[in-house]
Write a protein that holds these residues in place. Structure first.
Motif, short mmCIF file in Angstrom:
data_model
loop_
_atom_site.label_atom_id
_atom_site.label_comp_id
_atom_site.label_asym_id
_atom_site.label_seq_id
_atom_site.Cartn_x
_atom_site.Cartn_y
_atom_site.Cartn_z
N PRO A 35 0.81 -1.23 0.00
CA PRO A 35 0.00 0.00 0.00
C PRO A 35 0.84 1.28 0.00
N LEU A 36 1.95 1.29 0.71
CA LEU A 36 2.78 2.50 0.75
C LEU A 36 3.40 2.80 -0.61
N PHE A 37 3.79 1.76 -1.32
CA PHE A 37 4.38 2.02 -2.63
C PHE A 37 3.30 2.41 -3.64
N ARG A 38 2.09 1.84 -3.51
CA ARG A 38 0.99 2.29 -4.38
C ARG A 38 0.74 3.77 -4.16
N GLU A 39 0.78 4.19 -2.90
CA GLU A 39 0.57 5.61 -2.59
C GLU A 39 1.69 6.47 -3.18
N ALA A 40 2.94 6.00 -3.10
CA ALA A 40 4.06 6.74 -3.68
C ALA A 40 3.90 6.87 -5.20
N LEU A 41 3.46 5.80 -5.85
CA LEU A 41 3.22 5.86 -7.29
C LEU A 41 2.12 6.85 -7.62
N GLN A 42 1.06 6.86 -6.82
CA GLN A 42 -0.02 7.82 -7.05
C GLN A 42 0.47 9.25 -6.94
N LEU A 43 1.31 9.53 -5.94
CA LEU A 43 1.86 10.89 -5.79
C LEU A 43 2.67 11.28 -7.01
N ALA A 44 3.50 10.37 -7.49
CA ALA A 44 4.32 10.66 -8.66
C ALA A 44 3.44 10.89 -9.90
N ILE A 45 2.40 10.08 -10.04
CA ILE A 45 1.50 10.23 -11.19
C ILE A 45 0.79 11.57 -11.12
N ILE A 63 14.51 4.72 -7.12
CA ILE A 63 14.68 6.10 -7.58
C ILE A 63 13.83 7.05 -6.76
N ARG A 64 14.23 8.30 -6.79
CA ARG A 64 13.52 9.34 -6.05
C ARG A 64 12.26 9.76 -6.81
N ARG A 65 11.35 10.41 -6.10
CA ARG A 65 10.07 10.76 -6.71
C ARG A 65 10.20 11.64 -7.95
N PRO A 66 11.10 12.66 -7.98
CA PRO A 66 11.21 13.45 -9.22
C PRO A 66 11.59 12.59 -10.43
N GLU A 67 12.50 11.63 -10.23
CA GLU A 67 12.89 10.76 -11.33
C GLU A 67 11.76 9.80 -11.69
N LEU A 68 11.01 9.36 -10.68
CA LEU A 68 9.86 8.49 -10.93
C LEU A 68 8.82 9.22 -11.77
N THR A 69 8.56 10.46 -11.40
CA THR A 69 7.61 11.28 -12.16
C THR A 69 8.09 11.45 -13.60
N GLU A 70 9.37 11.72 -13.76
CA GLU A 70 9.94 11.90 -15.11
C GLU A 70 9.85 10.61 -15.91
N ALA A 71 10.11 9.48 -15.27
CA ALA A 71 10.03 8.19 -15.96
C ALA A 71 8.61 7.93 -16.46
N ILE A 72 7.62 8.21 -15.63
CA ILE A 72 6.22 8.02 -16.04
C ILE A 72 5.87 8.95 -17.20
N GLN A 73 6.32 10.20 -17.13
CA GLN A 73 6.08 11.14 -18.24
C GLN A 73 6.73 10.64 -19.52
N ASP A 74 7.96 10.14 -19.42
CA ASP A 74 8.66 9.63 -20.60
C ASP A 74 7.87 8.51 -21.27
N VAL A 75 7.40 7.55 -20.47
CA VAL A 75 6.65 6.44 -21.04
C VAL A 75 5.34 6.93 -21.64
N MET A 76 4.68 7.84 -20.98
CA MET A 76 3.43 8.39 -21.52
C MET A 76 3.67 9.16 -22.82
N ASN A 77 4.89 9.64 -23.02
CA ASN A 77 5.25 10.33 -24.26
C ASN A 77 5.77 9.36 -25.32
N GLY A 78 5.66 8.06 -25.05
CA GLY A 78 6.03 7.06 -26.04
C GLY A 78 7.47 6.59 -25.98
N LEU A 79 8.21 7.01 -24.96
CA LEU A 79 9.60 6.58 -24.83
C LEU A 79 9.68 5.32 -23.98
#
Length: 178
Positions: free
Chosen positions: A27-37, A123-139
């Motif tokens: 549950p804690l990691f699901r919450e961390a993923l939600q924050l990054a998203i 990875i830290r939350r800023p990098e996690l957020t960036e990774a999710i953005q990259d994948v959503m952009n097709g990378l």
């Protein structure tokens, strides 16, 4: 307004909020993923699943998702079974592995099984957020410093992994029973 001003005016396109399925048993990691998203996509719709069976129900329930974030080591699954099961429901849906396992061979096998990326849980939350953005952009996102395994992979094993990704849900269930 003259014609030149109209042509230069920004066009507003209707966009639906991005939709994510977070599959993790912690549950804690699901919450961390939600924050990054929500950092990257404030109006995102996020659904959680704490097991592969709950994720399959979400995918079969008629809801549409733009991205699935999947923990590789889920209870009740072995190896890449969870990834293969979810891929069989919708082969075009991008699934990103989010895992504490960082061995190059595991990352390589996940990508061979059709993952759209591989994010380390370290990875830290800023990098996690960036990774999710990259994948959503097709990378394709891979951990920094990742080096594919040296050419010593087993071609027969790679072919088997590739063939497993083409199985239907029923074929995958039969194979798991064997």
């Amino acid at each position: 307004m003259n014609v030149q001003t109209l042509a230069a005016a920004p066009q507003k396109a209707y966009q639906m909020p991005a939709s994510f399925l977070v599959v993790d048993d912690h549950p804690l990691f699901r919450e961390a993923l939600q924050l990054a998203i929500h950092t990257a996509f404030p109006s995102a719709r996020i659904e959680e699943a704490s097991s592969i069976s709950a994720a399959k129900e979400a995918l079969a329930g008629g809801k549409s998702f733009d991205l699935v974030l999947l923990d590789l080591t889920m209870p009740g699954t072995r190896g890449f079974d969870g990834l293969l099961e979810l891929r069989s429901f919708n082969p075009k849906l991008p699934i990103v592995i989010v895992s504490a396992l960082e061995e190059p061979r595991i990352i390589h096998e996940a990508m061979t099984c059709g993952a759209a990326g591989y994010i380390s849980k370290a990875i830290r939350r800023p990098e996690l957020t960036e990774a999710i953005q990259d994948v959503m952009n097709g990378l394709v996102y891979l951990p920094k410093g990742y080096q594919p395994p040296d050419g010593s992979s087993n071609p027969a094993e790679d072919e088997l992994l590739q063939r497993l990704t083409t199985l239907t849900p029923q074929q995958l269930r039969v194979l798991q029973m064997l």
